[in-house]
Design an enzyme around this catalytic site. Structure first.
Site, PDB file in Angstrom:
ATOM      1  N   SER A 102       0.809  -1.208   0.000  1.00 56.46           N
ATOM      2  CA  SER A 102       0.000   0.000   0.000  1.00 56.46           C
ATOM      3  C   SER A 102       0.849   1.267   0.000  1.00 56.46           C
ATOM      4  CB  SER A 102      -0.963  -0.040   1.196  1.00 56.46           C
ATOM      5  OG  SER A 102      -1.898   0.999   1.130  1.00 56.46           O
ATOM      6  N   ASP A 241      -2.485   6.582  -3.421  1.00 58.51           N
ATOM      7  CA  ASP A 241      -1.319   5.930  -2.831  1.00 58.51           C
ATOM      8  C   ASP A 241      -0.871   4.789  -3.747  1.00 58.51           C
ATOM      9  OD1 ASP A 241      -3.274   4.026  -2.320  1.00 58.51           O
ATOM     10  OD2 ASP A 241      -2.518   3.524  -0.334  1.00 58.51           O
ATOM     11  N   ASP A 243      -1.182   1.590  -4.028  1.00 64.24           N
ATOM     12  CA  ASP A 243      -2.084   0.565  -4.568  1.00 64.24           C
ATOM     13  C   ASP A 243      -3.466   1.125  -4.859  1.00 64.24           C
ATOM     14  OD1 ASP A 243      -2.922   0.803  -1.907  1.00 64.24           O
ATOM     15  OD2 ASP A 243      -3.448  -1.309  -1.751  1.00 64.24           O
ATOM     16  N   ASP A 245      -5.870   2.547  -3.095  1.00 62.52           N
ATOM     17  CA  ASP A 245      -7.051   2.405  -2.247  1.00 62.52           C
ATOM     18  C   ASP A 245      -7.196   3.593  -1.292  1.00 62.52           C
ATOM     19  OD1 ASP A 245      -5.049   1.816  -0.427  1.00 62.52           O
ATOM     20  OD2 ASP A 245      -5.981  -0.022   0.321  1.00 62.52           O
TER      21      ASP A 245
END
Length: 449
Positions: A102, A241, A243, A245
């Site tokens: 992430s 960010d 990834d 999400d």
């Protein structure tokens, strides 16, 4: 409930090359997950990843482990976490796996799972996988080994899905947007989504090289996009960010709107449109300013534990549609099954286009309370939260800010970090000075304990 040995609140995560983020563990994890999931149906798992260089290694290991357990892998290449959740449901797969840490630096990585319904794996399934991890690894007969396939059009499918969540009666024509992809999984997706809906897009953070993900860019480091929005005289900035999400947005003056503020915009407009279902789920870290502003509109608000999986649990339990975290997870459950930065941005942009108001005007009636967070390291052998000294300091702060009254002037939160021997001391108050005063007072008490 049994304690998880490997899974945290968001899968398995750590530094690459150090247990458990090693090729050996990923191989065993793929096999263990395959053993559990093979009993559930199609014997097919979607595997996506972000742009970290270690993703190649972990992807191969997971694929081999799944194959040894008799499951087929469908490889998407770099793809946002919410895209994997979406494709898991549309392809009727048993599960989706995302290789990503992430918002963390490139030298970290993680492995997280989605169920067939596109949500985080239930506790009982994670525990079943952990039980298999403790068993010796074995291989199915050769004729039963799983195969691996490449999904060539994964990005295009997800782009069309995202565009479909934006009202067909509206367009982004006339908007100039700066989009920061954090050199992450949405680098080849987010700019196309917004431009195909009519916006003029200036893309930054869209040249990943395996090691520059989240590096002074994206939702966790917004200085770059704040300045770029001003320099380009853009209407808005959208920061994702690694990834995709999490989301932060930036107004034309370079001011950042976090997850709490974006949730407020969506909840208020849903109320006006008669489309709000229930209330809003935040977390223990959600700003009190949002809670107060929602209360003035008569919108219910509840706090879940920190972590988007706990927000989703509350949304499902209450059958509400909106929830998220100030860190940028925004869940629009009517449209998605997990936090989705691109979809959340589109919903906010729909409000901007529908109302003709700028981001700062949409947030004019939601003043944020100053929030001070201090991390205090402790030995791990003691429990500072049980100390009379700490409890007295907290009581003094709460009394000073009338916590629990009808018109509280602040809020105190102490919690242990789930990953480090840290006590997180958070104080919100009407002024920064007051918040700093009591945060430092409580932090000193924790150190003394």
């Amino acid at each position: 409930m049994m304690t998880r040995k490997y899974f945290g609140t968001d899968g398995v995560r750590g530094k690459v090359g150090e247990y458990p983020i090693t090729p050996e563990f990923a191989l065993k994890l793929g096999w263990a997950a395959g053993r559990v999931l093979s009993k559930m149906g199609t014997k097919k798992v979607i595997i996506g990843k972000d742009t970290r260089i270690s993703g190649y290694m972990l992807e191969s290991a997971l694929e081999a482990g799944l194959s040894a357990a008799g499951l087929n892998s469908v490889l998407t290449g770099p793809l946002p976490t919410p895209a994997v959740a979406y494709l898991t449901t549309t392809f009727r797969a048993d599960a989706g796996i995302v290789i990503s840490a992430s918002h963390n630096p490139y030298y970290d990585n993680g492995i997280k799972f989605f169920s067939a319904s596109g949500e985080k794996l239930p506790d009982d399934v994670e525990l079943a996988i952990e039980a298999e991890l403790d068993k010796p690894m074995e291989c199915v007969d050769s004729e039963l080994l799983g195969k691996a396939y490449r999904m060539e059009d994964a990005a295009g499918r997800y782009i069309e899905f995202c565009k479909g969540t934006f009202p067909s009666s509206l367009s982004l024509s006339g908007l100039k947007l700066v989009v920061d992809c954090a050199n992450g999984a949405a680098y080849h997706i987010a700019p196309d989504v917004f431009s195909e809906l009519g916006a003029q897009v200036i893309a930054i953070g869209n040249t990943p090289n395996g090691t520059n993900i989240n590096d002074n860019c994206g939702a966790t480091s917004t200085a770059l996009i704040q300045q770029r929005v001003i320099d380009e005289k853009a209407d808005l900035g959208i920061a994702l960010d690694g990834d995709s999400d999490r989301i932060m947005m930036v107004d034309s003056e370079g001011r950042v709107a976090d997850g709490d503020q974006l949730l407020y915009i969506l909840a208020k407009q849903a109320l006006i449109n008669g489309e709000l279902k229930g209330g809003v789920v935040g977390t223990l870290m959600s700003n009190m300013g949002m809670e107060v502003a929602l209360g003035k509109l008569g919108i219910p608000f509840v706090r879940a534990n920190v972590g988007d999986r706990y927000v989703m649990e509350q949304l499902l339990e209450r059958n509400w549609w909106l929830g998220g975290e100030n860190s940028g997870h925004v869940i629009c459950r009517k449209k998605v099954t997990t936090g989705d930065a691109i979809v959340a941005a589109l919903q906010v942009l729909a409000v901007v286009q529908q109302t003709g108001k700028t981001l700062d005007l949409l947030l004019a009636d939601m003043p944020m309370m100053p929030q001070i967070l201090i991390n205090v390291r402790f030995s791990g052998d003691t429990d500072p939260l049980a100390s009379a000294l700490v409890n007295t300091a907290v009581s003094d702060a709460e009394e000073a800010m009338l916590v629990g009254s009808k018109a509280p002037k602040g809020r105190v939160l102490l919690r242990k970090s789930g990953t480090e021997p840290l006590i997180r001391v958070m104080v919100e108050a009407e002024s920064t000075e007051l918040a700093e005063q009591w945060a430092n007072h409580i932090a000193d008490a924790v150190k003394g304990a």
